[in-house]
Scaffold this motif. Structure first.
Motif, PDB file in Angstrom:
ATOM      1  N   ALA A 148       0.870  -0.768   0.222  1.00 52.26           N
ATOM      2  CA  ALA A 148      -0.273  -0.147  -0.203  1.00 52.26           C
ATOM      3  C   ALA A 148       1.038   1.481  -0.140  1.00 52.26           C
ATOM      4  O   ALA A 148       0.415   2.049  -0.572  1.00 52.26           O
ATOM      5  N   LEU A 149       1.823   0.816   0.857  1.00 50.58           N
ATOM      6  CA  LEU A 149       2.984   2.346   1.053  1.00 50.58           C
ATOM      7  C   LEU A 149       3.498   2.005  -0.259  1.00 50.58           C
ATOM      8  O   LEU A 149       4.155   3.522  -0.963  1.00 50.58           O
ATOM      9  N   LEU A 150       3.663   1.338  -1.327  1.00 49.90           N
ATOM     10  CA  LEU A 150       4.675   1.252  -2.320  1.00 49.90           C
ATOM     11  C   LEU A 150       3.585   2.166  -3.355  1.00 49.90           C
ATOM     12  O   LEU A 150       4.181   3.698  -4.142  1.00 49.90           O
ATOM     13  N   ASN A 151       2.377   1.618  -3.056  1.00 52.34           N
ATOM     14  CA  ASN A 151       1.043   2.144  -4.324  1.00 52.34           C
ATOM     15  C   ASN A 151       1.112   4.233  -3.716  1.00 52.34           C
ATOM     16  O   ASN A 151       1.086   5.032  -5.251  1.00 52.34           O
ATOM     17  N   ASP A 152       0.990   4.585  -2.644  1.00 49.05           N
ATOM     18  CA  ASP A 152       1.353   5.874  -2.109  1.00 49.05           C
ATOM     19  C   ASP A 152       2.228   6.623  -2.260  1.00 49.05           C
ATOM     20  O   ASP A 152       1.740   7.553  -3.688  1.00 49.05           O
ATOM     21  N   VAL A 153       3.282   6.134  -2.873  1.00 49.16           N
ATOM     22  CA  VAL A 153       4.632   6.812  -2.816  1.00 49.16           C
ATOM     23  C   VAL A 153       4.818   6.978  -4.757  1.00 49.16           C
ATOM     24  O   VAL A 153       4.693   8.157  -5.325  1.00 49.16           O
ATOM     25  N   ASP A 154       4.301   6.305  -4.985  1.00 48.94           N
ATOM     26  CA  ASP A 154       4.368   5.466  -6.897  1.00 48.94           C
ATOM     27  C   ASP A 154       3.518   7.188  -7.358  1.00 48.94           C
ATOM     28  O   ASP A 154       3.891   7.691  -7.736  1.00 48.94           O
ATOM     29  N   ASP A 155       1.827   6.765  -6.143  1.00 49.77           N
ATOM     30  CA  ASP A 155       0.961   7.973  -6.816  1.00 49.77           C
ATOM     31  C   ASP A 155       1.589   9.449  -6.604  1.00 49.77           C
ATOM     32  O   ASP A 155       1.480   9.986  -7.931  1.00 49.77           O
ATOM     33  N   GLU A 156       2.216   9.278  -5.319  1.00 52.86           N
ATOM     34  CA  GLU A 156       2.519  11.027  -5.508  1.00 52.86           C
ATOM     35  C   GLU A 156       3.579  11.739  -6.255  1.00 52.86           C
ATOM     36  O   GLU A 156       3.818  12.736  -6.095  1.00 52.86           O
ATOM     37  N   ARG A 157       4.928  10.283  -6.704  1.00 55.02           N
ATOM     38  CA  ARG A 157       5.485  11.097  -7.392  1.00 55.02           C
ATOM     39  C   ARG A 157       5.381  11.237  -8.404  1.00 55.02           C
ATOM     40  O   ARG A 157       5.718  12.154  -8.775  1.00 55.02           O
ATOM     41  N   PHE A 158       4.287  10.752  -9.246  1.00 59.25           N
ATOM     42  CA  PHE A 158       3.711  10.836 -10.308  1.00 59.25           C
ATOM     43  C   PHE A 158       2.874  11.820 -10.330  1.00 59.25           C
ATOM     44  O   PHE A 158       2.862  13.111 -11.722  1.00 59.25           O
ATOM     45  N   ARG A 159       2.338  12.186  -9.387  1.00 59.93           N
ATOM     46  CA  ARG A 159       1.302  13.605  -8.954  1.00 59.93           C
ATOM     47  C   ARG A 159       2.980  14.978  -9.588  1.00 59.93           C
ATOM     48  O   ARG A 159       1.943  15.896  -9.576  1.00 59.93           O
ATOM     49  N   ARG A 160       4.316  14.912  -8.811  1.00 59.04           N
ATOM     50  CA  ARG A 160       4.835  15.581  -8.782  1.00 59.04           C
ATOM     51  C   ARG A 160       5.011  15.876 -10.057  1.00 59.04           C
ATOM     52  O   ARG A 160       5.978  16.823 -10.624  1.00 59.04           O
TER      53      ARG A 160
END
Length: 225
Positions: free
Chosen positions: A145-157
């Motif tokens: 779940a954390l990996l998904n969050d981190v990837d999503d946030e990095r793409f938003r950035r």
């Protein structure tokens, strides 16, 4: 007759601002120690083998205080990853990147600055990202779940960056914001850092220059010969 209130009673009844401030300082210092020891122990021993008890012992705090502050190992890993995104100190790399996107006037220079930011953040952040990735691959649901969050946030950035730079008119006219974000997301990935720096032995500076050239080659219009 009511109770006698003298100066000493009044002093005793006042809030002890100094004590409260000292407690806050001690809590902040403990947090710094916990994050530093967590990072060291997680990266040395892996996510599964590292315990809250070992972290608390190394940081000279109680297990209960670690759980209270971070909620357990997933919260600790998230905290050290977010800390790594700040860069090496001073204004965060993200803040400096935002400033560069609106102030730099030469597109090539902006790509070079992006490479510089990546060379600063990747040695701190990429090992933690890889820790999360490997723990997720082992089947840990919290880390997945954390990996998904981190990837999503990095793409938003990256999408934020793409829109900013496209708005300056710096990039190729045929590119959409999503396409630019994809190039940025791929070029700044921890997996690329893993291959070139951790496996091939590149320096962080060489890696940053490579990222800058990759971004420029894929995003900037061709310069007249």
């Amino acid at each position: 007759m009511g109770p006698v209130v003298n100066a000493s009673n009044r002093e005793a009844s006042r809030p002890r601002a100094y004590d409260a401030r000292r407690r806050q300082e001690a809590a902040a210092e403990a947090r710094v120690r916990v994050l530093a020891q967590s990072r060291e122990l997680f990266l040395a021993g892996g996510y599964g083998r590292t315990t809250i008890a070992a972290i608390a012992r190394a940081a000279a705090v109680s297990k209960e205080s670690v759980y209270k502050s971070f909620g357990g190992k997933p919260g600790l890993v998230r905290a050290i990853y977010e800390q790594s995104l700040l860069g090496a100190g001073g204004p965060s790399a993200e803040e400096r990147s935002d400033r560069a996107q609106v102030t730099v006037t030469d597109p090539q220079e902006l790509m070079e600055q992006f490479g510089q930011f990546i060379s600063e953040v990747s040695p701190i952040g990429s090992p933690v990202y890889l820790l999360i990735r490997d723990a997720a691959a082992s089947g840990d649901p919290d880390m997945a779940a954390l990996l998904n969050d981190v990837d999503d946030e990095r793409f938003r950035r990256m999408l934020h960056n793409a829109r900013q730079v496209l708005g300056r008119g710096f990039l190729r006219a045929d590119l959409t914001a999503e396409e630019v974000a994809d190039v940025m997301f791929t070029s700044t990935s921890a997996e690329l850092y893993e291959v070139l720096v951790l496996k091939r032995g590149w320096s962080a500076e060489r890696y940053g220059r490579f990222v800058a050239r990759t971004l420029a080659a894929n995003l900037l219009p061709e310069r007249p010969a």
